[in-house]
Motif scaffolding. Structure first.
Motif, PDB file in Angstrom:
ATOM      1  N   ILE A   3       0.835  -1.202   0.002  1.00  0.00           N
ATOM      2  CA  ILE A   3      -0.019   0.063   0.005  1.00  0.00           C
ATOM      3  C   ILE A   3       0.885   1.430   0.031  1.00  0.00           C
ATOM      4  O   ILE A   3       1.542   1.252   1.043  1.00  0.00           O
ATOM      5  CB  ILE A   3      -0.944   0.078   1.308  1.00  0.00           C
ATOM      6  N   ASP A   4       0.630   2.302  -0.880  1.00  0.00           N
ATOM      7  CA  ASP A   4       1.494   3.317  -1.057  1.00  0.00           C
ATOM      8  C   ASP A   4       0.710   4.264  -0.253  1.00  0.00           C
ATOM      9  O   ASP A   4      -0.470   4.697  -0.561  1.00  0.00           O
ATOM     10  CB  ASP A   4       1.352   3.799  -2.600  1.00  0.00           C
ATOM     11  N   MET A   5       1.402   4.917   0.721  1.00  0.00           N
ATOM     12  CA  MET A   5       0.740   5.886   1.809  1.00  0.00           C
ATOM     13  C   MET A   5       0.395   7.089   1.176  1.00  0.00           C
ATOM     14  O   MET A   5      -0.690   7.649   1.262  1.00  0.00           O
ATOM     15  CB  MET A   5       1.666   6.085   2.944  1.00  0.00           C
ATOM     16  N   THR A   7      -0.779   7.354  -2.069  1.00  0.00           N
ATOM     17  CA  THR A   7      -2.028   6.991  -2.912  1.00  0.00           C
ATOM     18  C   THR A   7      -3.262   6.884  -1.787  1.00  0.00           C
ATOM     19  O   THR A   7      -4.347   7.336  -2.017  1.00  0.00           O
ATOM     20  CB  THR A   7      -1.943   5.661  -3.932  1.00  0.00           C
ATOM     21  N   LEU A   8      -2.994   6.123  -0.846  1.00  0.00           N
ATOM     22  CA  LEU A   8      -3.997   5.935   0.482  1.00  0.00           C
ATOM     23  C   LEU A   8      -4.500   7.495   0.848  1.00  0.00           C
ATOM     24  O   LEU A   8      -5.664   7.649   0.912  1.00  0.00           O
ATOM     25  CB  LEU A   8      -3.409   5.185   1.483  1.00  0.00           C
ATOM     26  N   ILE A  11      -6.614   9.317  -1.551  1.00  0.00           N
ATOM     27  CA  ILE A  11      -8.035   8.775  -1.647  1.00  0.00           C
ATOM     28  C   ILE A  11      -8.684   9.041  -0.237  1.00  0.00           C
ATOM     29  O   ILE A  11     -10.028   9.753  -0.618  1.00  0.00           O
ATOM     30  CB  ILE A  11      -7.932   7.209  -1.831  1.00  0.00           C
ATOM     31  N   LEU A  12      -7.987   9.104   0.595  1.00  0.00           N
ATOM     32  CA  LEU A  12      -8.993   9.532   2.018  1.00  0.00           C
ATOM     33  C   LEU A  12      -9.404  11.123   1.567  1.00  0.00           C
ATOM     34  O   LEU A  12     -10.219  11.425   2.129  1.00  0.00           O
ATOM     35  CB  LEU A  12      -8.054   9.263   3.208  1.00  0.00           C
TER      36      LEU A  12
END
Length: 100
Positions: A3-5, A7-8, A11-12
């Motif tokens: 999981i790329d932080m 990207t996360l 998205i959030l």
């Protein structure tokens, strides 16, 4: 899978922005008193957006899709958007199944 932080977090952040925008719209909508003319104008926006989305399909694809777009255009004048779109989908599926 990792999981790329970044990207996360992106998205959030987009989810928070979307929810905040919708909630703000609901709050403002409750506070406004619209005239009947303004309500009529605002009621014309969703079918207009629907037509803007489906019109390129009508001109860039086959007969089944063109007929489906015509059904959506007609149905959108009498039905809510979801049933109008469903009528177009059913039309396209039926015509494709018939070999057109």
């Amino acid at each position: 899978m990792t999981i790329d932080m970044n990207t996360l977090l992106a998205i959030l952040a987009m989810a928070v922005a979307t929810i905040a925008t919708r909630q703000a719209g609901l709050l403002v909508g409750r506070l406004l008193q619209l005239s009947p003319q303004a309500e009529e104008i605002l009621g014309a926006i969703p079918p207009s957006v629907l037509m803007a989305v489906v019109t390129p399909t009508a001109f860039a694809t086959g007969w089944a899709e063109t007929a489906g777009c015509a059904v959506v255009a007609f149905a959108a004048t009498r039905l809510p958007l979801l049933p109008a779109a469903a009528a177009g989908v059913v039309t396209v599926a039926t015509l494709r199944a018939a070999g057109l």
